[in-house]
Design an enzyme around this catalytic site. Structure first.
Site, PDB file in Angstrom:
ATOM      1  N   SER A 102     -20.639   4.637  45.024  1.00  0.00           N
ATOM      2  CA  SER A 102     -20.619   5.165  43.654  1.00  0.00           C
ATOM      3  C   SER A 102     -19.196   5.510  43.208  1.00  0.00           C
ATOM      4  O   SER A 102     -18.846   6.677  43.072  1.00  0.00           O
ATOM      5  CB  SER A 102     -21.560   6.359  43.502  1.00  0.00           C
ATOM      6  OG  SER A 102     -21.419   7.289  44.550  1.00  0.00           O
ATOM      7  N   GLY A 126      -2.699  -1.375   8.115  1.00  0.00           N
ATOM      8  CA  GLY A 126      -3.430  -2.625   7.973  1.00  0.00           C
ATOM      9  C   GLY A 126      -3.278  -3.558   9.160  1.00  0.00           C
ATOM     10  O   GLY A 126      -3.608  -4.715   9.045  1.00  0.00           O
ATOM     11  N   LYS A 139       0.811  -1.211   0.000  1.00  0.00           N
ATOM     12  CA  LYS A 139       0.000   0.000   0.000  1.00  0.00           C
ATOM     13  C   LYS A 139       0.849   1.267   0.000  1.00  0.00           C
ATOM     14  O   LYS A 139       0.596   2.184  -0.785  1.00  0.00           O
ATOM     15  CB  LYS A 139      -0.918  -0.031   1.229  1.00  0.00           C
ATOM     16  CG  LYS A 139      -1.930   1.061   1.258  1.00  0.00           C
ATOM     17  CD  LYS A 139      -3.071   0.699   2.176  1.00  0.00           C
ATOM     18  CE  LYS A 139      -2.571   0.193   3.515  1.00  0.00           C
ATOM     19  NZ  LYS A 139      -2.061   1.282   4.354  1.00  0.00           N
TER      20      LYS A 139
END
Lengths: 316, 638
Positions: free
Chosen positions: B540, B111, B36
Site C-alpha cells: 500500500s 489566456g 485584454k
C-alpha cells in the site's frame, strides 16, 4: 475623462430598494469570510494595526458574532515607533469593545536598538514588523491571522487569495496559490502552516471610508486635519511625534494643518496638508486629488516589486 | 490640493448617492493578443480609478515600452514581478472601479496554458462576461473555449467585445460577419443574451463614450452595458430560501443562533424552515443582522437566525424553505473541472466541500471527458489538469444539494486532496444518482459491538505497510499467533489470499493498485464490522489510499503500522526474488524501483526492522491491542 465626480455614463441607474447596495454586499461577504475562518481554524487572531482598514474589519467582526463577542483576540505588532496617539487609541478601543488585546514587540530588535533613524526603513520594517509578526504568530500558535489588506492597494495584492496560504516559514508562494471559487474557501493545512485571511480584499479605499461614515466607526484623530509639528524630508512631511527624532541643524518643526491617509511608524508615514476635519471633507479631498494612499509610505518606494518581495519573505 | 469647492455644497448628496450603488462582478476573457489588459487598463483609466501618481508612473513606463510613447494601459494591470519579466499574466487578478451607478469588480484571467483553471475560478464569482475578439482574426478556437467555460459556470449574459476595430477601419461588414459567426457557434451554449459591441481598447471607442467612428452602431457602450445589465441577485431572491449554516452562536444559555449567508430567497420572522438533511422543521424566531433585529432578510445577506424550537442544527446543515427543501443524497452525477497536476484517480478518497459542509468523497466513475475546443465527448478513465468531465460521486454522508443551475451555493463544490490539502477540482452537482436508493442500511440490533463482545474483544484493523521484503507478512503472522494464543478472533488479508481471488482481475497499473487497496479496505471494514481483529499486510505505497482505508473505519479502530526497512535492506533480503526481476526490467511498476513508496507521516506504530526483531515488534503491537479492552466497557480507543 478626469472629472472629479466620476460621472461617466449618460444615464444613472440607481440601486433599487430591493437590491443590496455595494456596501451591504461587501459587508456580508466579509462576515461570511470571518465566520468561515473561525469555523475551520483552530486558533485565529485578528491583526489590529489601528488604521482605518483595521477599524472597519474589526467592526465587521463585531457584527459577525453578535450577540456574542468575536471568538479571537486582537494582536498588535508594536514596533515602538507608532504614533503615540495610535497606542492611546488602541488601548481604549479594545477596552471599550471588551476584547483581548495582545501586543508583541520583537525583543531582539528592541535589545539591539533597531529603529528607522538608526537602521533605515528596510531593516527596521524587516526586524520590527516582519520578523516580529512571525515571532508572535509562532509564540501563540495562531494558525490563521486576519488582516485588513485590500486588493486595490498594490499590484501584488490584486492576485492574492482571500484565504492566503503560508508555509511553515510564513512565506507566500504566488505561483502555488489555491484556486478560490465561488465562496468556498479551503482552510485545510498541516501543523505549522498557516493562513492569512483578508476579509476586506474586495473593498477599495473609498468603500472603507464610506463604510466608516455610514457606520460611525471611531478612528484615531490622526486621520483628521489638525495643526501638527512637521518637517519636510525628501518631499515627504514627517510629523515630529517624540524627541527620538533627530533634527538636522537648521531643521525646525513647523506647525501645519495636516492629516494622514495611512497610519504606521511615524518616521515612515508621510502627512498630507489638509484642512479636512470630517469624513465628508476627507472624501471630498479624495475625489479632487487622486494619489494612491501608499504614496505616503516610505517603505514601498524602493522598487516596483518591493511589496511582492516582502510578502514572499513573510510580510503581511 | 484643491479646495473642493466644486463639490462642497453637494458632498452629502454625493455620499447618499454613492451609498446606494449596487455591485456587479464580471470577467474578461481573451487570448494573449486580444488586448485584454489594455481594455481593463482603459476601463480603470476612463472611470478615474487610477490615482494621479500611478498615471505619472504609467507615462514614465509607457515611454520606455513598446507602445512608442502612447499610454500603454496594459501596464496598469500587469501585477507581479514574474509577469512583467515574461510579459504575460499568470493568475487571476481582481480590479476595482466605479461609476455613478455601480461599483465593479473585474476578474482578469490569463489566456494561455492555465486558462481553464484560472478562467473557471474568475468566472465562478462573475455575473456577466466580456468575451474579447480581435476584429482582424474573428472567432478563434480560444473564443469557443472561453465561451464554453463561461456557460459551464452558469453565466447567462455575455458581451461580445470586438476589439481593435481601429485596425480594420471600423468596417461594419467585419463586425457583422463576426457577430453572425459567433451567434451560430454559441447557440448550443444557451446564453440568455449576447450583446456585441465594436470597440478599440487602445483608443477608447465605445468604452465609456459612444464613438464617432462607428456611426453605424446604435447599441450601448461597454460601460453603459455594464451599468444596466441585470444582477444575479435579482433572480436569486425569487428562489426558495437556502442558507448554509456556518456556525452556531451561543453567547449564553438563553441564545442559540445559526449563522450564515443567505444564498437564495427571502425569509421573514415566523416562516417555517426545514433543517436539511435531518428534515426537522421549525419557525424563524429572530433574524439578527449586525447589532439589530430584522423582520425580513434576503439573498446575499449574512445573518444569524434563531428558531422557535430546540432542533438540532450544526455547521454544514442547510436551512431551507420548509415547503421546497433541497434534495438529500450521497450518490451524485456532477461535472468536474480538474485543477491539479496529479490526475483524478477513480476510487481514491478526496474531501468535498459544498456550502459549509466537508465530507469524504470517492469518484466512482467517469462518464465522459469534454473536449473544450470542440465540445465533443470522449470516453476517459482519468482527468488531467485542466480537463473537464462528467463523473459519478459517492459521498460518505447524506448531503443536501440543489442542481448547480438552480443554486450555485448548494450545487457548487471543490475537491481537496487529503494529503497535500490542495484544492484540486471544482465541481457542479447535476443530480442525485438513483441507483443505490433501494439499498437501505437498516439499524441492526445485532451490531458490531454485540458481535465483538461475543468474541471478548474489540474490532480492529491493523494495517501493515512497507516495502516488499520489509517483513510485513512475517510480522502479521507473529501477531496473529500471539492473538490466537490470547483467544482472539483474527484474520489476515495479504497478497496471497486476495490477489488470487477477489482481485485477480486487477493488474499493477496505478488505477488497478488504487482499486486493489480500496477493495481490501472495504473487506477489512466488513470483517471489522463482524467483530474481528483484521491484519492487513499490503505494500500500500500511496498515502491517499491508506487515508481512504482509515476513513472507512471508526475512530481508534484503524492502526497504521509502518514496517520500516531501508530499500537496500529489503532488496538484500529479496525473499521472493522480485527485486532482482524488477532490476532486470522483468517487472514493471515495482515499488521502490520504478514506482514510489510514500512512507506514513504519523503512523500509530513505527517498527524499524533494522533495530527491532519480529517477536519484539509483535509483543509491542499485541500489548497495544490488549490494552484496548472491550467495546462499551472502557471506551477509550488507541
Amino acid at each position: 475623462m478626469s472629472d472629479p465626480d466620476l460621472s461617466i455614463a449618460a444615464g444613472t441607474v440607481a440601486a433599487s430598494p430591493e437590491r443590496l447596495t455595494h456596501l451591504q454586499r461587501l459587508e456580508a461577504e466579509a462576515i461570511h469570510i470571518i465566520r468561515e475562518t473561525v469555523a475551520e481554524c483552530e486558533r485565529p487572531v485578528m491583526l489590529y494595526s489601528i488604521g482605518k482598514d483595521s477599524a472597519a474589519m474589526l467592526h465587521v467582526a463585531m457584527k459577525a458574532f453578535h450577540p456574542a463577542k468575536p471568538p479571537f483576540p486582537l494582536l498588535h505588532v508594536d514596533t515602538t515607533w507608532k504614533f503615540r496617539e495610535m497606542i492611546r487609541f488602541r488601548d481604549s478601543h479594545a477596552r471599550n469593545l471588551g476584547l483581548e488585546l495582545l501586543v508583541h514587540t520583537n525583543p531582539d530588535g528592541l535589545a539591539a536598538g533597531v529603529g528607522p533613524f538608526t537602521h533605515g526603513s528596510a531593516v527596521h520594517t524587516d526586524i520590527m514588523k516582519t520578523q516580529a509578526l512571525k515571532q508572535a504568530l509562532d509564540k501563540y500558535g495562531f494558525d490563521a491571522a486576519f488582516g485588513g489588506a485590500r486588493r486595490d492597494e498594490e499590484a501584488s495584492r490584486a492576485k492574492e487569495r482571500i484565504f492566503s496560504f503560508r508555509n511553515a516559514a510564513h512565506a507566500w508562494e504566488p505561483k502555488a496559490q489555491r484556486p478560490e471559487l465561488w465562496r468556498l474557501y479551503n482552510a485545510r493545512k498541516h501543523r505549522g502552516e498557516s493562513l492569512r485571511v483578508f476579509p476586506l480584499s474586495n473593498w477599495t479605499e473609498l468603500d472603507v471610508w464610506q463604510y466608516i461614515a455610514a457606520e460611525n466607526i471611531p478612528l484615531p484623530d490622526l486621520y483628521f486635519a489638525a495643526e501638527r509639528p512637521v518637517v519636510e524630508r525628501d518631499g515627504t512631511l514627517i510629523m515630529v511625534d517624540d524627541d527620538r527624532m533627530p533634527l538636522a541643524s537648521g531643521e525646525t518643526p513647523e506647525m501645519k494643518s495636516v492629516r494622514f491617509r495611512t497610519l504606521g511608524c511615524y518616521p515612515l508615514t508621510g502627512a498630507v496638508e489638509s484642512t479636512a476635519a470630517t469624513i465628508p471633507a476627507i472624501l471630498q479631498e479624495m475625489l479632487t486629488s487622486r494619489t494612491s494612499e501608499r504614496q505616503g509610505r516610505v517603505i514601498d518606494r524602493d522598487q516596483a516589486a518591493s511589496m511582492e518581495k516582502k510578502k514572499r519573505e513573510g510580510y503581511f | 490640493m484643491g479646495d473642493g469647492s466644486l463639490l462642497h455644497t453637494d458632498i452629502d448628496a454625493w455620499l447618499a448617492r454613492h451609498q446606494s450603488k449596487d455591485l456587479l462582478r464580471f470577467i474578461t476573457c481573451g487570448s494573449v493578443d486580444d488586448g485584454k489588459s489594455t481594455l481593463i487598463g482603459r476601463l480603470l483609466y476612463d472611470t478615474g480609478a487610477v490615482p494621479d501618481d500611478e498615471i505619472a508612473r504609467l507615462e514614465r513606463d509607457s515611454a520606455r515600452g513598446s507602445a512608442g510613447g502612447e499610454l500603454d494601459f496594459s501596464l496598469l494591470v500587469d501585477g507581479l514581478a514574474a509577469e512583467r519579466e515574461q510579459g504575460i499574466t499568470i493568475d487571476v487578478a481582481y480590479r476595482y472601479f466605479a461609476t455613478e451607478a455601480r461599483k465593479f469588480i473585474v476578474a482578469d484571467t490569463p489566456g494561455h496554458e492555465q486558462y481553464t483553471r484560472n478562467m473557471i475560478t474568475g468566472a465562478s464569482t462573475a455575473e456577466t462576461a466580456v468575451i474579447l475578439v480581435d476584429a482582424r482574426k474573428g472567432i478563434l478556437t480560444q473564443t469557443r473555449r472561453h465561451s464554453y467555460l463561461v456557460s459551464l459556470v452558469g453565466i447567462r449574459r455575455v458581451v461580445l467585445a470586438i476589439n481593435k476595430m481601429d485596425l480594420v477601419d471600423f468596417d461594419p461588414g467585419v463586425f457583422q460577419r463576426i457577430v453572425a459567426d459567433y451567434e451560430a457557434f454559441a447557440r448550443p451554449l444557451g446564453f440568455d443574451a449576447i450583446t456585441p459591441i465594436p470597440i478599440s481598447g487602445r483608443d477608447g471607442d465605445n468604452i465609456a463614450l459612444i464613438s464617432a467612428r462607428t456611426p453605424w452602431y446604435d447599441g450601448p457602450t461597454l460601460l453603459g452595458y455594464l451599468e444596466a445589465v441585470p444582477l444575479a441577485a435579482d433572480t436569486l431572491a425569487g428562489r426558495p430560501f437556502r442558507m448554509a449554516v456556518q456556525g452556531v452562536v451561543r453567547p449564553d444559555l438563553n441564545f442559540r443562533g445559526f449563522s450564515g449567508q443567505i444564498s437564495a430567497g427571502v425569509i421573514h420572522v415566523g416562516d417555517e424552515v426545514r433543517v436539511c438533511p435531518s428534515g426537522r422543521t421549525s419557525q424563524i424566531a429572530r433574524i439578527i443582522s449586525g447589532f439589530g433585529d430584522l423582520d425580513t432578510a434576503r439573498a446575499g445577506q449574512s445573518v444569524t437566525v434563531t428558531l422557535a424550537d430546540e432542533v438540532d442544527v450544526s455547521r454544514g446543515d442547510v436551512l431551507a424553505a420548509a415547503g421546497s427543501p433541497p434534495e438529500s443524497a450521497e450518490r451524485f452525477v456532477a461535472t468536474l473541472v480538474w485543477m491539479d497536476e496529479q490526475p483524478l484517480v477513480i476510487g481514491r478518497s478526496y474531501w468535498l466541500k459544498v456550502g459549509a459542509r466537508t465530507v469524504a468523497v470517492v469518484v466512482t466513475g467517469i462518464d465522459h471527458r469534454v473536449d473544450v475546443n470542440t465540445l465533443e465527448h470522449h470516453p476517459a478513465t482519468r482527468l488531467e489538469l485542466n480537463e473537464i468531465g462528467d463523473v459519478a460521486l459517492r459521498l460518505d454522508q447524506i448531503t443536501p444539494f440543489d442542481p448547480y443551475e438552480a443554486n450555485v451555493d448548494t450545487g457548487g463544490f471543490i475537491l481537496i486532496d487529503r494529503v497535500t490539502n490542495a484544492t484540486i477540482a471544482a465541481g457542479m452537482l447535476r443530480s442525485a444518482e438513483r441507483r443505490a436508493d433501494n439499498i437501505h442500511w437498516h439499524a441492526q440490533t445485532v451490531d458490531k459491538t454485540a458481535r465483538a463482545r461475543l468474541k471478548g474483544q474489540r474490532s480492529a484493523v491493523l494495517w501493515l505497510t512497507g516495502l516488499s521484503g520489509a517483513g510485513k507478512s512475517t510480522l502479521a503472522n507473529r501477531i496473529e499467533q500471539r492473538l490466537l494464543a490470547e483467544g482472539r478472533h483474527t484474520y489476515i488479508l495479504d497478497g496471497d489470499n486476495v490477489r488470487h481471488g477477489l482481485n485477480k482481475d486487477l493488474g499493477f497499473s496505478e488505477a488497478d493498485r488504487v482499486e486493489n487497496i480500496r477493495r481490501v479496505a472495504e473487506v477489512a471494514k466488513l470483517m471489522a464490522d463482524a467483530g474481528l481483529i483484521v491484519l492487513v499486510a499490503f505494500i500500500s505505497p500511496f498515502r491517499a489510499d491508506r487515508e481512504l482505508a482509515r476513513s472507512l473505519m471508526e475512530p481508534g479502530e484503524f492502526v497504521e503500522v509502518f514496517v520500516d526497512a531501508p530499500l537496500a535492506v529489503a532488496e538484500a533480503r529479496d525473499p521472493k526474488g522480485l527485486y532482482r526481476k524488477a532490476r532486470a526490467g522483468e517487472l514493471k511498476n515495482f515499488t521502490g524501483i520504478d514506482s514510489p513508496y510514500e512512507p506514513p507521516l504519523q503512523p500509530e506504530v513505527h517498527i524499524d526492522t533494522t533495530l527491532t526483531s519480529p517477536d519484539a515488534a509483535a509483543d509491542r503491537i499485541v500489548r497495544l491491542i490488549e490494552q484496548r479492552g472491550l467495546p462499551g466497557v472502557d471506551g477509550d480507543g488507541i
